[in-house]
Design an enzyme around this catalytic site. Structure first.
Site, PDB file in Angstrom:
ATOM      1  N   SER A 185     110.428 102.827  20.565  1.00  0.00           N
ATOM      2  CA  SER A 185     109.229 103.639  20.374  1.00  0.00           C
ATOM      3  C   SER A 185     107.942 102.908  20.731  1.00  0.00           C
ATOM      4  O   SER A 185     106.923 103.534  20.990  1.00  0.00           O
ATOM      5  CB  SER A 185     109.158 104.110  18.922  1.00  0.00           C
ATOM      6  OG  SER A 185     109.192 103.018  18.041  1.00  0.00           O
ATOM      7  N   HIS A 213     114.189 108.721  20.219  1.00  0.00           N
ATOM      8  CA  HIS A 213     113.310 109.003  21.358  1.00  0.00           C
ATOM      9  C   HIS A 213     114.078 109.321  22.636  1.00  0.00           C
ATOM     10  O   HIS A 213     113.470 109.613  23.659  1.00  0.00           O
ATOM     11  CB  HIS A 213     112.371 107.819  21.611  1.00  0.00           C
ATOM     12  CG  HIS A 213     111.345 107.661  20.548  1.00  0.00           C
ATOM     13  ND1 HIS A 213     110.132 108.313  20.559  1.00  0.00           N
ATOM     14  CD2 HIS A 213     111.370 106.948  19.395  1.00  0.00           C
ATOM     15  CE1 HIS A 213     109.444 108.003  19.477  1.00  0.00           C
ATOM     16  NE2 HIS A 213     110.172 107.176  18.748  1.00  0.00           N
ATOM     17  N   LYS A 244     111.272 115.226  17.272  1.00  0.00           N
ATOM     18  CA  LYS A 244     110.696 114.878  18.580  1.00  0.00           C
ATOM     19  C   LYS A 244     111.114 115.936  19.608  1.00  0.00           C
ATOM     20  O   LYS A 244     110.484 116.985  19.670  1.00  0.00           O
ATOM     21  CB  LYS A 244     111.090 113.457  18.938  1.00  0.00           C
ATOM     22  CG  LYS A 244     110.628 112.486  17.820  1.00  0.00           C
ATOM     23  CD  LYS A 244     110.826 111.042  18.153  1.00  0.00           C
ATOM     24  CE  LYS A 244     110.707 110.153  16.922  1.00  0.00           C
ATOM     25  NZ  LYS A 244     109.377 110.174  16.283  1.00  0.00           N
TER      26      LYS A 244
HETATM   27  C1  LIG Z   1     113.130 105.087  16.371  1.00  0.00           C
HETATM   28  C2  LIG Z   1     112.825 106.076  15.311  1.00  0.00           C
HETATM   29  N1  LIG Z   1     113.747 106.345  14.364  1.00  0.00           N
HETATM   30  C3  LIG Z   1     113.503 107.229  13.380  1.00  0.00           C
HETATM   31  C4  LIG Z   1     112.291 107.901  13.288  1.00  0.00           C
HETATM   32  C5  LIG Z   1     112.032 108.812  12.115  1.00  0.00           C
HETATM   33  O1  LIG Z   1     112.079 110.146  12.459  1.00  0.00           O
HETATM   34  P1  LIG Z   1     111.429 111.288  11.543  1.00  0.00           P
HETATM   35  O2  LIG Z   1     110.100 111.576  12.096  1.00  0.00           O
HETATM   36  O3  LIG Z   1     112.382 112.435  11.714  1.00  0.00           O
HETATM   37  O4  LIG Z   1     111.404 110.819  10.139  1.00  0.00           O
HETATM   38  C6  LIG Z   1     111.332 107.682  14.265  1.00  0.00           C
HETATM   39  C7  LIG Z   1     110.078 108.468  14.232  1.00  0.00           C
HETATM   40  O5  LIG Z   1     109.002 108.023  14.146  1.00  0.00           O
HETATM   41  C8  LIG Z   1     111.589 106.731  15.278  1.00  0.00           C
HETATM   42  O6  LIG Z   1     110.643 106.455  16.195  1.00  0.00           O
END
Ligand SMILES: Cc1ncc(COP(=O)(O)O)c(C=O)c1O
Lengths: 394, 83
Positions: A185, A213, A244
């Site tokens: 990310s 992502h 997302k």
């Molecule tokens: C790599 C990664 N894992 C998990 C999440 C968490 O997702 P959520 O927004 O559904 O809590 C994110 C989101 O920011 C992320 O970037």
């Protein structure tokens, strides 16, 4: 220091870093016009920092499904997945996700954050080891902490480093969980999955891949890095999010290990929270179909990603190592990053700002995410704004 | 204190000086976060360097009890001796 003094210290540190009156992290968004445009203050802005990769937040199929579920099942489940909160839709979505990956089992969670917390803490515990990439998302760190296992970091995407750390563990590598992300990310780069799978096999470890992502972004049907590389058989557990590319909120874990289902009985972030609302589940089911069939959306997404990445590269901005829908501009100082972020906002473009220690290696990031819903003209407009600001920033 | 401890302390101080700058005085009592201004991410990166220097695994959970240079030296010493 009292409890409240600690928060005062946090406020003072933020005030020292951010110019007066610049509320970078709390901008209220007024009206939402579409997947790519909204109103902030009294002006129309272009969203270039959301994770709406396929632009599905206003897809008619998803809106209709959500409306119907809202009318027929109500606003919320008011129960946990464990008690009163598993409706037909939750189960159906789990089956559909398992089918989508051709996997044995799937569990749906209330957020992606909780999917990681639940899966990691359900799999590993005291006496086990978790090896995580140094650039891992906070939900992975927090899941590791909750598990009570020993946490060891390896250098980001560095396979020699992972090998070395696995070797040091000796026999303990057999009770080790390795965690990587499909697309990271921060910088938008991918995990070297083939090498990771080779190492996890050689050391008899277990592998969890977070496709947050990369779901909908990579692979012919949008499964993610596992599909792009043809390595789904080498990954033990896949987690991801609905927040997302699916344009909703919620998370999942899929696996071919039938033991995954036991997490329902041991995993606190699954048990002790309310299940996703019926409307969320319904829109996600509709979005998953669109994602699966969304070859054209992925083409448009990648066209936009390449267009903006090459424009910023031409302009001399330092970027993440490869083109991807996450396009991170890397700046040496927080001041440069804040000036770029603020300049873009003045051009009507809303992106994400990341300051140390949140960004890697003491750098600061101005991070754009592109969407299939962006037009080529919007990408041009963003490129031109970066061009206008170049002189003052670099 | 054993030679081993002093050897670890010396090597650790070498790494710390690279993070904190050569002008900062470092003693076993020095507080890593408050006196050397080593933030959480820098500390985590330092741990990877220490792991490589001493060929050991240092779980980052163990850092919750570490505040001073002495405590970090002690932790490394313990892990090394248990090997
Ligand atoms: C790599 C990664 N894992 C998990 C999440 C968490 O997702 P959520 O927004 O559904 O809590 C994110 C989101 O920011 C992320 O970037």
């Amino acid at each position: 220091m009292s409890l409240l003094d600690k928060l005062d210290a946090v406020a003072a540190a933020r005030k020292a870093l951010l110019p007066e009156g610049m509320d970078v992290f709390g901008i209220p968004i007024g009206e939402i016009y579409s997947a790519t445009e909204a109103k902030i203050g009294d002006r129309r802005i272009l969203f270039l920092g959301t994770n709406n990769y396929l632009g599905l937040t206003f897809a008619p199929e998803c809106l209709r499904a959500a409306h119907e579920a809202l009318e027929s099942e109500g606003t919320g489940t008011t129960g946990s997945r464990m008690a009163s909160g598993s409706y037909g839709g939750h189960r159906a979505l789990e089956r559909e996700f398992a089918d989508f990956y051709t996997c044995h089992s799937c569990i749906v969670f209330t957020t992606g954050y909780q999917a990681n917390l639940a899966t990691i803490s359900g799999l590993a515990g005291a006496g086990d080891v978790i090896l995580i990439d140094g650039d891992s998302h906070a939900s992975i760190y927090d899941g590791c902490r909750l598990s009570g296992a020993e946490i060891i970091r390896f250098r980001h995407n560095d396979m020699t480093d992972l090998d070395k750390r696995l070797r040091r563990l000796g026999e303990r590598s057999r009770s080790t969980l390795i965690i990587a992300e499909g697309i990271y990310s921060m910088l938008g780069d991918r995990a070297p999955l083939a090498e990771i799978v080779k190492l996890k096999d050689a050391y008899h470890s277990t592998l969890l891949l977070d496709e947050a992502h990369s779901l909908g972004v990579l692979g012919k049907t949008g499964q993610g890095l596992v599909e792009e590389t043809g390595l789904i058989g080498g990954v033990d557990f896949i987690t991801g999010t609905f927040s997302k590319s699916l344009g909703g909120i919620g998370g999942y874990c899929v696996s071919n290990h039938p033991q995954l289902d036991q997490l329902r009985y041991v995993s606190r972030p699954y048990i002790f929270t309310a299940s996703p609302s019926p409307a969320t589940i319904a829109s996600t089911r509709a979005a998953l179909k669109l994602l699966h069939d969304g070859v054209g959306l992925r083409q448009q997404l990648w066209k936009n990603a390449h267009q903006l990445y090459s424009r910023l590269q031409e302009l001399g901005y330092q970027l993440g190592p490869e083109p991807s829908p996450i396009i991170a501009t890397i700046l040496d100082t927080p001041q440069q990053a804040m000036a770029l972020w603020h300049g873009l906002l003045e051009h009507g473009i809303y992106v994400n700002l990341m300051l140390p220690p949140a960004a890697p290696d003491g750098k600061s990031l101005v991070r754009c995410s592109v969407s299939a819903a962006h037009t080529s003209e919007q990408m041009d407009y963003a490129g031109q704004a970066f061009a206008d600001l170049r002189e003052t920033i670099l | 204190m054993s030679n081993d401890y002093n050897d670890i302390l010396q090597k650790l101080c070498h790494h710390l000086r690279q993070l904190a700058g050569p002008e900062v005085e470092i003693t076993p009592q020095t507080d890593l976060i408050n006196q050397l201004a080593i933030d959480s991410v820098k500390l985590l990166n330092l741990i990877m360097e220490i792991e490589d220097e001493f060929d050991i695994s240092v779980p980052i959970n163990a850092l919750t009890d570490v505040q001073t240079v002495h405590e970090l030296t002690n932790l490394i010493h313990q892990i090394k001796s248990a090997k």
